[in-house]
Design a protein around this motif. Structure first.
Motif, short mmCIF file in Angstrom:
data_model
loop_
_atom_site.label_atom_id
_atom_site.label_comp_id
_atom_site.label_asym_id
_atom_site.label_seq_id
_atom_site.Cartn_x
_atom_site.Cartn_y
_atom_site.Cartn_z
N VAL A 15 0.86 -1.18 0.00
CA VAL A 15 0.00 0.00 0.00
C VAL A 15 0.89 1.23 0.00
N THR A 16 0.73 2.06 -1.03
CA THR A 16 1.51 3.27 -1.15
C THR A 16 0.58 4.46 -1.31
N LYS A 23 -2.18 5.56 4.64
CA LYS A 23 -1.50 4.27 4.56
C LYS A 23 -1.35 3.57 5.91
N SER A 24 -0.88 4.28 6.90
CA SER A 24 -0.62 3.65 8.20
C SER A 24 -1.90 3.14 8.84
N THR A 25 -2.92 3.94 8.84
CA THR A 25 -4.19 3.54 9.44
C THR A 25 -4.83 2.40 8.66
N THR A 27 -3.41 0.20 6.52
CA THR A 27 -2.67 -1.06 6.58
C THR A 27 -2.83 -1.73 7.94
N GLU A 28 -2.94 -0.95 8.99
CA GLU A 28 -3.18 -1.53 10.32
C GLU A 28 -4.53 -2.23 10.35
N ARG A 39 1.78 -6.23 9.62
CA ARG A 39 1.92 -4.91 9.00
C ARG A 39 3.41 -4.54 9.03
N SER A 41 6.14 -1.56 7.96
CA SER A 41 6.19 -0.13 7.68
C SER A 41 7.56 0.27 7.15
N VAL A 90 1.39 -6.99 4.90
CA VAL A 90 0.70 -5.77 4.49
C VAL A 90 1.71 -4.64 4.65
N ASP A 92 3.28 -0.89 4.20
CA ASP A 92 2.99 0.55 4.17
C ASP A 92 4.28 1.25 3.78
#
Length: 182
Positions: A15-16, A23-25, A27-28, A39, A41, A90, A92
């Protein structure tokens, strides 16, 4: 050699998007919704460098590029380890170019899908400005990065306009579009 899933069965969701795309939220939420997922990062992988770290847009430029490449290879190694253990990775990460995507995906032994969260430059600016001061990115290149990502990833990714989505809606949209291995 660790066992790896069949390469036709995606086991890595990349996910970019620009800073502030979600992205952070997202992908979590994705990782927590799957039965076996981790996840990963890019920011956290870069942050492992405690001395001599150069920010991705920092100088000297050649060192910043070298550290971006290192981060991408490290994230790929973690994704491969997760896939070998039958976890969906997943990821990020901010990817700016096909070359950066290739560095990441060429190092993967697992199949992957690329998702671009694309709420637009102004939405990302606004979201970044609304963050706590310690969580803001000192970034002014939204329009350039938005154009670059559209040129680079239009043909090989799932584009999701997250401008009017909640994080939960965006995560569900991602999961509808990608195939997740077991």
């Amino acid at each position: 050699m660790p066992e790896v899933r069949d390469p036709t069965e995606p086991s890595c969701i990349i996910v970019t998007g620009m800073p502030g795309a979600g992205k952070s939220t997202v992908t979590e939420l994705i990782a927590k919704s799957l039965p076996r997922a981790a996840r990963l990062s890019g920011d956290e992988a870069s942050g492992m460098i405690r001395s001599g770290r150069v920010w991705a847009l920092g100088s000297p430029r050649d060192e910043a590029e070298r550290q971006i490449q290192l981060m991408l290879r490290n994230v790929a190694a973690l994704a491969n380890n997760m896939a070998a253990a039958r976890f969906t990775a997943v990821v990020d990460v901010v990817l700016e170019s096909p070359a950066e995507l290739a560095t990441l995906t060429d190092a993967l032994v697992c199949a992957w899908d690329l998702v671009v969260l694309a709420p637009g430059a102004q939405v990302c600016r606004d979201r970044n400005a609304a963050r706590d001061i310690d969580d803001r990115w000192d970034f002014t290149g939204y329009d350039r990065l938005d154009l670059k990502m559209r040129e680079s990833f239009s043909d090989n990714s799932h584009w999701i306009d997250t401008s009017n989505h909640t994080a939960e809606e965006s995560a569900a949209d991602v999961l509808r579009r990608v195939r997740v291995g077991s």
